[in-house]
Enzyme design. Structure first.
Site, short mmCIF file in Angstrom:
data_model
loop_
_atom_site.label_atom_id
_atom_site.label_comp_id
_atom_site.label_asym_id
_atom_site.label_seq_id
_atom_site.Cartn_x
_atom_site.Cartn_y
_atom_site.Cartn_z
N ASP A 10 11.98 -0.06 39.77
CA ASP A 10 11.30 0.97 38.96
C ASP A 10 12.37 1.68 38.14
O ASP A 10 13.56 1.58 38.42
CB ASP A 10 10.57 1.97 39.87
CG ASP A 10 9.89 3.08 39.07
OD1 ASP A 10 9.16 2.76 38.11
OD2 ASP A 10 10.10 4.26 39.36
N SER A 11 11.91 2.45 37.18
CA SER A 11 12.85 3.26 36.38
C SER A 11 13.54 4.30 37.25
O SER A 11 14.64 4.74 36.93
CB SER A 11 12.09 3.95 35.25
OG SER A 11 11.01 4.69 35.79
N TYR A 42 11.67 5.97 31.58
CA TYR A 42 11.40 4.91 30.60
C TYR A 42 10.26 5.29 29.64
O TYR A 42 10.16 4.76 28.55
CB TYR A 42 10.94 3.64 31.32
CG TYR A 42 12.02 2.77 31.93
CD1 TYR A 42 13.37 3.12 31.88
CD2 TYR A 42 11.66 1.59 32.56
CE1 TYR A 42 14.33 2.30 32.47
CE2 TYR A 42 12.62 0.76 33.13
CZ TYR A 42 13.94 1.12 33.09
OH TYR A 42 14.88 0.30 33.65
N GLY A 43 9.37 6.17 30.12
CA GLY A 43 8.08 6.37 29.47
C GLY A 43 8.13 6.74 28.00
O GLY A 43 7.21 6.43 27.25
N CYS A 73 6.79 -0.55 38.02
CA CYS A 73 6.82 0.47 36.96
C CYS A 73 5.87 0.01 35.86
O CYS A 73 5.98 -1.12 35.38
CB CYS A 73 8.24 0.58 36.41
SG CYS A 73 8.40 1.67 34.98
N ASN A 74 4.95 0.87 35.50
CA ASN A 74 3.97 0.48 34.48
C ASN A 74 4.61 0.27 33.12
O ASN A 74 4.29 -0.67 32.40
CB ASN A 74 2.89 1.55 34.37
CG ASN A 74 1.95 1.53 35.55
OD1 ASN A 74 0.87 0.98 35.48
ND2 ASN A 74 2.36 2.12 36.66
N THR A 75 5.52 1.18 32.76
CA THR A 75 6.13 1.07 31.43
C THR A 75 6.94 -0.22 31.33
O THR A 75 6.88 -0.95 30.33
CB THR A 75 7.03 2.29 31.15
OG1 THR A 75 6.32 3.49 31.48
CG2 THR A 75 7.43 2.34 29.69
N GLU A 151 8.20 15.11 39.08
CA GLU A 151 9.64 15.08 39.36
C GLU A 151 10.17 16.47 39.68
O GLU A 151 11.20 16.62 40.35
CB GLU A 151 10.40 14.43 38.21
CG GLU A 151 9.91 13.01 38.00
CD GLU A 151 10.98 12.00 37.67
OE1 GLU A 151 12.03 12.42 37.16
OE2 GLU A 151 10.75 10.80 37.94
N CYS A 183 0.52 4.79 36.01
CA CYS A 183 1.90 5.27 36.07
C CYS A 183 2.22 5.53 37.54
O CYS A 183 1.37 6.06 38.27
CB CYS A 183 2.05 6.55 35.26
SG CYS A 183 3.67 7.33 35.43
N THR A 184 3.43 5.16 37.91
CA THR A 184 3.82 5.28 39.32
C THR A 184 3.67 6.70 39.87
O THR A 184 3.43 6.88 41.05
CB THR A 184 5.31 4.92 39.45
OG1 THR A 184 6.04 5.62 38.44
CG2 THR A 184 5.52 3.44 39.33
N HIS A 185 3.83 7.70 39.02
CA HIS A 185 3.85 9.08 39.51
C HIS A 185 2.47 9.69 39.71
O HIS A 185 2.33 10.69 40.40
CB HIS A 185 4.61 9.97 38.51
CG HIS A 185 6.09 9.74 38.47
ND1 HIS A 185 6.64 8.50 38.29
CD2 HIS A 185 7.12 10.60 38.59
CE1 HIS A 185 7.97 8.61 38.28
NE2 HIS A 185 8.28 9.88 38.47
N1 DGL Z 1 7.78 4.54 36.37
C1 DGL Z 1 7.22 4.97 35.09
C2 DGL Z 1 5.86 4.27 34.92
O1 DGL Z 1 5.21 3.87 35.86
C3 DGL Z 1 7.08 6.46 35.01
C4 DGL Z 1 8.40 7.20 34.94
C5 DGL Z 1 9.19 6.90 33.69
O2 DGL Z 1 8.77 7.30 32.57
O3 DGL Z 1 10.22 6.26 33.82
O4 DGL Z 1 5.41 4.15 33.81
#
Ligand code: DGL
Length: 284
Positions: A10-11, A42-43, A73-75, A151, A183-185
């Site tokens: 993940d990011s 990453y977003g 990670c979705n992004t 975060e 998104c993971t969060h």
């Molecule tokens: N892990 C990213 C996602 O799932 C979210 C956090 C980021 O922007 O890096 O898109």
């Protein structure tokens, strides 16, 4: 049977939600988790940069002998799924396909909402997967402040609720009956999101669906860990200090993340895609 670890990437810390679901569903599986804290978040970054960073991290996982890659990670999934499947011999599981399949089987009225980072929504990766089925209508919203809240450890304040109302009211008003937390969060904000959307809207989150996909793919390839395997978990971060990762991870997950090791990724060169018109080539 294969007792090698699964590589999860993940990011940053958000993908720990996926790691936690894998631990719960597959307690004999070991994993190496890498958070690319050197480049997180990453977003909001250009998709070409996300693609390069992601492949650099996945290369380090493959070098560590993992039997499968999980892009948690979705992004990153939106930016480079196709590249990853072409580049690596080990199977690659990502978070978008499993969530899409669950949402399709959940919706009753065919109106599906997707929320994610600016990068994920802008890539249209979710929209493209859903819109293969013409009966579905997809409504999206980028929710960049959600990651900032999580975060900072802020998940239940009136400010979160007010922001959720701003982001989500258009989706609620569009009559979606299923909302993908892309998104993971976002699973950490489930309470506020569900409150705003109302009881009639089902929330689909990538963590459990992705873990189920990991199980499916391992079974299909006869690659599950043996029944005597004792799972081990390794956590790595690419940033300058492991402390930031550890503090945030433990704030989000409870005290289960220890001994975070720092790793350096190699630098890879990819074709320059800035100004690249054919965004289809970037989509999974
Ligand atoms: N892990 C990213 C996602 O799932 C979210 C956090 C980021 O922007 O890096 O898109």
């Amino acid at each position: 049977m294969n007792d090698a670890p699964i590589g999860i990437f993940d990011s940053g810390v958000g993908g720990l939600t996926v790691a936690r679901a894998i631990r719960a569903q597959l307690p004999r599986e070991s994993f190496v988790y890498v958070g690319d804290t050197a480049h997180s978040p990453y977003g909001s970054k250009p998709i070409a940069d996300v693609r390069r960073y992601s492949l650099e991290v996945l290369d380090t996982l493959v070098d560590q002998g993992v039997k499968m890659l999980v892009i948690a990670c979705n992004t990153a999934s939106a930016a480079m799924l196709r590249d990853a499947r072409e580049r690596y011999e080990v199977p690659v599981v990502e978070v978008i396909g499993p969530a899409v399949r669950r949402a399709v089987s959940t919706t009753r009225n065919g109106r599906i909402g997707v929320i994610g980072t600016v990068g994920t929504i802008g890539s249209r990766a979710y929209q493209d997967m859903f819109e293969v089925d013409e009966r579905l209508e997809v409504f999206t919203a980028a929710c960049p402040r959600f990651v900032e809240f999580v975060e900072a450890g802020i998940t239940g304040t009136p400010e979160v609720l007010a922001t959720a109302e701003d982001y989500l009211a258009p989706l609620r008003d569009a009559g979606v009956d299923t909302l993908v937390l892309g998104c993971t969060h976002y699973p950490f904000l489930r309470g506020a999101i569900s409150y705003v959307m109302g009881d009639g809207v089902s929330l689909v989150s990538s963590d459990d669906e992705t873990a189920a996909d990991v199980y499916r793919q391992l079974v299909r390839r006869d690659q599950l860990a043996s029944s005597t395997a004792v799972a081990s978990y390794t956590y790595e971060a690419t940033g300058a200090s492991a402390d930031e990762f550890t503090v945030l991870a433990n704030r989000l997950m409870g005290h289960e993340v220890r001994d975070v090791q720092l790793v350096q990724t190699g630098v890879i060169t990819l074709p320059d895609l800035s100004g690249f018109e054919d965004v289809d080539a970037l989509r999974p």
